[in-house]
Write an enzyme that holds these catalytic residues in place. Structure first.
Site, mmCIF file in Angstrom:
data_model
loop_
_atom_site.group_PDB
_atom_site.id
_atom_site.type_symbol
_atom_site.label_atom_id
_atom_site.label_comp_id
_atom_site.label_asym_id
_atom_site.label_seq_id
_atom_site.Cartn_x
_atom_site.Cartn_y
_atom_site.Cartn_z
ATOM 1 C CG ASP A 50 107.982 2.052 78.836
ATOM 2 O OD1 ASP A 50 108.402 1.925 79.593
ATOM 3 O OD2 ASP A 50 106.360 1.581 78.520
ATOM 4 C CB SER A 51 110.441 7.004 78.184
ATOM 5 O OG SER A 51 108.664 7.340 78.325
ATOM 6 N N GLY A 52 107.869 5.271 80.554
ATOM 7 C CA GLY A 52 107.470 4.618 81.679
ATOM 8 C C GLY A 52 106.387 5.881 81.655
ATOM 9 N N GLY A 96 102.627 7.726 70.137
ATOM 10 C CA GLY A 96 101.430 8.441 70.134
ATOM 11 C C GLY A 96 100.693 7.807 68.947
ATOM 12 C CG ASP A 121 106.499 -2.084 71.822
ATOM 13 O OD1 ASP A 121 106.665 -0.767 71.274
ATOM 14 O OD2 ASP A 121 105.505 -2.182 73.155
ATOM 15 C CG HIS A 152 100.501 -20.216 69.137
ATOM 16 N ND1 HIS A 152 100.079 -20.871 67.805
ATOM 17 C CD2 HIS A 152 99.154 -19.483 68.578
ATOM 18 C CE1 HIS A 152 100.201 -20.249 66.744
ATOM 19 N NE2 HIS A 152 99.347 -19.024 67.356
#
Lengths: 376, 376
Positions: B92-94, B221, B271, B340
């Site tokens: 991700d871009s942070g 977002g 994610d 799990h």
């Protein structure tokens, strides 16, 4: 349970043996990873078996009795079924934890009254009760209920405590010999030599223990703060008295050097929280010496933790990455380090055994004791 | 990087595809486990690959930039070499962490000034800088630097923020297109649709993003507190505009139901920290529904966590044992639960894909959304 000695080192008192239990054989000398509450901390059961190659693990009577408790353990069919470990298990008697962990404890002839460190509830451990608990846990090797004296200890206290431990042992034996295993496999009681660091008491205790003729014998009350030389002196004294044809278990020991020196004195079995506890603090034992993996020194060392040792954790992860995991407080830090340290401890005793079989143990031990304790 | 669509569900907008990177192929729809600081929390790399069967994992630019830092990552040869994960990585871009974690942050046209949550040090993230950082980390998929607006959000703020995210995107693209990968494999930039939950802004943003013609596109977002129905409305609106022949990545989503519903709307990649974070708190997602493993109900349930799911963690450990591990605060509790839950999430998207290929996705999804969210 049988114990067969297969080799004696010609230059030391070290021996190589095979201890056979209903859950499989144990090649001695052996190190037993500690699984306090039924889990070797931060290590999957699969890893304990396949990566670390542990042949036997410890369970802790005090912890397991309090949690998950006897009802759950009995219904599970014992600890092996509960945690899925199908090789041998040894349980300590809970005595040590009662003294070190519980909020208040009162030692009387009957047993020890204590309060749980978890919820403050009141409990009584007696020699008979502790035998029954270990029957329920289903340990292959059951330890006698003893008092582990602190160090240093007054002679008079040590003598009285030893005498009580001996009386408790008779009660343990009576209980074990008049009850049956619950799950269909053999459970054997190991009595424990006490006597602090007093030669005459240790001698007296070792003779008393030896006379009981049990399947194996243990030496307790050492590695509690005394100098290493004093520990070795006591171990040697005890080993020389305890029967040669039975396994000897030195409880709670120790560093890699301690283990090798005590093997040289005739000890066959060891357990210690050191490899796992220190792992979680970033201290790694390697074939080249000791690493504090948190140090700046390892920040950009991209070599594996211990190439020579082999095994997944030790060769897959780099020092730099593991250092990062500690600084980032990642779970994986303790996980990798625990597998690594235990892999190292099992490598250590496996190699000691091979050196005994080859008749080269003494020279190898002298070299390793120096090499393994170097701070890298 | 190529994306090939291999099937469309006849009754929904769900698709099955293959995304090919220099670190291997990814079968979509896919869930990407989050490895914030270069470690999927409480899971060994070997397990991520062999037990969970993850095809791609996430790294977090903000965390990796602060620790271990770019110098170490560059010298390691990038994150793949550093943590030993040889399949694709997305970073991700942070941006999201700068807003949520850092002590103070100031958003300006130039970029975002912030202070590290670790040591309070001052830093500046600009679109160009964040591209350079992700080059150093060595992600296969690089995310554009954006502002993720909170929810609810004023229309005016959302519009201005979206406009700035678009201007930042142009700077990201310029930087990426004028620099080269550092480690010899392809790195592709995915831009991110913003616009909060306003239909006209989302439409405008999706059209702007679509027009850039990048190798893949993301929707950001969402899943920031808005009702699920509003999320689905926005996802559908965006998916209908974003190019059909490029993978669509919905960031930070979500529950098993969220994932299935969004697959039905045309999303290909997901994610979320939910499976690992909830695992560490004792919430287990299973093929039969949701389990709070700490509950008394499981105390003496000796059945495996999830027999139907398969895999080591889910079938080896019993519910009773895992409950005990949580109550005893054992490392292994979070370890077993994390493996799990991630095994379950990968099972979920793999099954979704199979249903899409078989043309039976819709019916299956309707059933599963109900079944998987039941509290057992």
């Amino acid at each position: 349970m049988t114990f067969d000695l297969v080799a004696h080192d010609p230059q030391t008192k070290a021996r190589a043996g095979v201890l056979t239990t209903d859950h499989g054989t144990i090649q001695t000398p052996i190190f037993m990873p500690v699984g306090t509450a039924g889990s070797v901390k931060a290590v999957h059961q699969r890893e304990v078996k396949e990566d670390i190659n542990a042949q036997i693990i410890l369970g802790n009577t005090y912890h397991l009795y309090l949690r998950p408790g006897l009802d759950t353990l009995r219904k599970a069919g014992g600890l092996h079924k509960f945690n899925g470990w199908d090789r041998p298990i040894l349980t300590d008697s809970g005595g040590y934890q009662v003294y070190s962990l519980s909020e208040t404890r009162k030692i009387k002839e009957e047993g020890v009254k204590f309060r749980s460190h978890i919820d403050g509830s009141h409990h009584l451990f007696t020699p008979e009760g502790v035998m029954d608990i270990q029957r329920v846990i289903g340990a292959d090797i059951i330890m006698a209920f003893d008092e582990c004296t602190p160090w240093p200890c007054e002679y008079d206290y040590a003598r009285k405590s030893m005498d009580m431990t001996h009386r408790w042992l008779k009660r343990c034996i009576e209980r074990i010999d008049s009850t049956e295993p619950l799950y269909g496999y053999e459970q054997q009681l190991f009595p424990i030599v006490q006597g602090s660091t007093f030669r005459d008491l240790r001698k007296q205790s070792a003779e008393f223990i030896a006379a009981q003729g049990r399947a194996g014998n243990a030496i307790g009350g050492l590695s509690v703060g005394e100098p290493a030389e004093l520990m070795y002196e006591m171990t040697e004294l005890c080993c020389d008295i305890l029967p040669a044809d039975k396994p000897r278990y030195l409880m709670g020991v120790g560093t890699p050097a301690n283990i090798l020196e005590n093997i040289a004195l005739g000890v066959d079995m060891f357990d210690c929280v050191l490899p796992t506890r220190n792992a979680r603090n970033g201290m790694l034992f390697t074939t080249q010496g000791i690493i504090n993996i948190k140090n700046k020194k390892w920040e950009q060392d991209f070599s594996p933790i211990d190439e020579e040792l082999g095994g997944y954790a030790s060769t897959f992860y780099s020092k730099s990455y593991v250092r990062h995991l500690f600084h980032a407080s990642e779970y994986l830090a303790g996980m990798v380090s625990s597998v690594h340290n235990l892999t190292f401890y099992l490598w250590l005793v496996r190699n000691a055994r091979e050196q005994i079989l080859a008749g080269t143990f003494r020279e190898w031990k002298e070299k390793m004791v120096k090499q393994l304790m170097v701070r890298l």
